[in-house]
Design an enzyme around this catalytic site. Structure first.
Site, PDB file in Angstrom:
ATOM      1  N   ASP A  75       0.858  -1.181   0.000  1.00  0.00           N
ATOM      2  CA  ASP A  75       0.000   0.000   0.000  1.00  0.00           C
ATOM      3  C   ASP A  75       0.902   1.241   0.000  1.00  0.00           C
ATOM      4  O   ASP A  75       1.789   1.344  -0.847  1.00  0.00           O
ATOM      5  CB  ASP A  75      -0.963  -0.066   1.196  1.00  0.00           C
ATOM      6  CG  ASP A  75      -1.949   1.079   1.274  1.00  0.00           C
ATOM      7  OD1 ASP A  75      -2.932   1.068   0.520  1.00  0.00           O
ATOM      8  OD2 ASP A  75      -1.730   2.002   2.079  1.00  0.00           O
ATOM      9  N   HIS A 105      -7.145  -6.286  -1.315  1.00  0.00           N
ATOM     10  CA  HIS A 105      -6.061  -5.328  -1.111  1.00  0.00           C
ATOM     11  C   HIS A 105      -5.036  -5.763  -0.075  1.00  0.00           C
ATOM     12  O   HIS A 105      -3.859  -5.449  -0.202  1.00  0.00           O
ATOM     13  CB  HIS A 105      -6.656  -3.979  -0.686  1.00  0.00           C
ATOM     14  CG  HIS A 105      -5.637  -2.915  -0.467  1.00  0.00           C
ATOM     15  ND1 HIS A 105      -4.848  -2.427  -1.485  1.00  0.00           N
ATOM     16  CD2 HIS A 105      -5.259  -2.239   0.657  1.00  0.00           C
ATOM     17  CE1 HIS A 105      -4.039  -1.491  -1.005  1.00  0.00           C
ATOM     18  NE2 HIS A 105      -4.266  -1.365   0.291  1.00  0.00           N
TER      19      HIS A 105
END
Length: 324
Positions: free
Chosen positions: A105, A301
């Site tokens: 991320d 994610h």
């Protein structure tokens, strides 16, 4: 896997932030693990023991503003150059000259820029979920201003205090919601309102699902929530509030490729990966040292937590293939 059950060493080391908290396991070549938002060193809990068992010194940090690391008051202290300086200082404090750096991320961007700015320190770079895209293009605030329709979450995070007012009355519930919204097994269906956007007068929270994803136990959520309840959300959100500063600070690197040996892995259902598919396609030019690239189907994610066994295997195989 609560922290007290792990055979790890917690340390505080001096860095430009003031101090950086890190967790380490194993001995051997240094592998520095950098988390994203809204996470902590704990998001690498599945990687630390496996990397250690494979013969590496695995070190997961709390990025400045998170966990037990220092949280400077000045929002400008969260610019990318400062985070890179922290990473270099961690390597030095551990008595090492170089390291492999792996990020997820925001940590992926931090890892890529660490490799770009400090190639003598970071000899290889692994990127999870967020692809590398070279610096340049329009100023980020100008891009946000031109977006129509519902407001993108990155734009929503720009104004100090605004997202905090949504999150901080119920940190645990908000974290549970964002983790679920971006996980393969709990993300909203394609025809539901997109949780990456905020409707007029609305919140992100109202688009989050109500159940926990399979990878996130109550004990895990307690760890994350406890950290953010103690620190507040502003230091973590300040990373988003430096995008224009980074655009100016790093202009000398516009268009620059990252040349070190690299790895990329993304989730097939992760917007961070799919929206940037053009960046992945450009890797022969922008990431010419790419040795391993994988899209994990039916993965969201939080890739190293959703699919830890596959990510561990990818990392260990890639690390073994790096030049010594």
């Amino acid at each position: 896997m609560p922290p007290h059950t792990m055979n790890v060493t917690h340390r505080l080391v001096p860095t430009p932030a003031g101090r950086t908290h890190l967790v380490e396991q194993g001995t051997g070549p240094l592998v520095l693990l950098v988390h994203g938002f809204p996470e902590s060193w704990y998001s690498w809990r599945h990687q630390l023991p496996e990397l250690a068992a494979a013969g590496y010194r695995a070190v997961a940090i709390d990025v400045r503003g998170y966990g037990r690391s220092s949280a400077p008051a000045d929002p400008a202290a969260y610019r990318m150059r400062a985070l890179v300086e922290d990473n270099v200082a961690v390597v030095r404090a551990l008595g090492e000259r170089s390291a492999v750096i792996v990020g997820h991320d925001w940590g992926s961007a931090i890892a890529a820029d660490s490799a770009l700015l400090e190639p003598d320190v970071f000899r290889a770079v692994g990127l999870l979920s967020v692809p590398y895209a070279p610096h340049g293009g329009p100023r980020p605030s100008e891009v946000f201003a031109e977006m129509g329709g519902d407001e993108f979450y990155v734009s929503y995070f720009q104004e100090p205090g605004r997202a905090e007012a949504e999150i901080e009355p119920d940190v645990r519930g908000w974290l549970a919601g964002i983790y679920a919204a971006l996980s393969a097994d709990t993300m909203p269906p394609a025809d539901a309102p997109d949780p990456h956007f905020v409707g007029a007068g609305g919140t992100l929270r109202e688009r989050f699902p109500g159940e926990l994803p399979g990878w996130l136990g109550q004990d895990d959520l307690d760890v994350y929530a406890g950290e953010f309840e103690r620190t507040g959300m502003t230091p973590a959100l300040n990373r988003y509030r430096n995008m224009d500063r980074d655009w100016a600070d790093l202009a000398a690197f516009d268009g620059a490729p990252v040349r070190q040996p690299a790895l990329f892995a993304g989730g097939g259902l992760d917007a961070s990966t799919t929206w940037l598919s053009d960046a992945v396609a450009a890797y022969p030019t922008t990431l010419p040292g790419l040795l391993s690239s994988r899209i994990l189907e039916d993965c969201g994610h939080w890739i190293q937590q959703e699919r830890p066994a596959e990510i561990n295997e990818l990392l260990i195989d890639w690390l073994a293939a790096l030049p010594s």
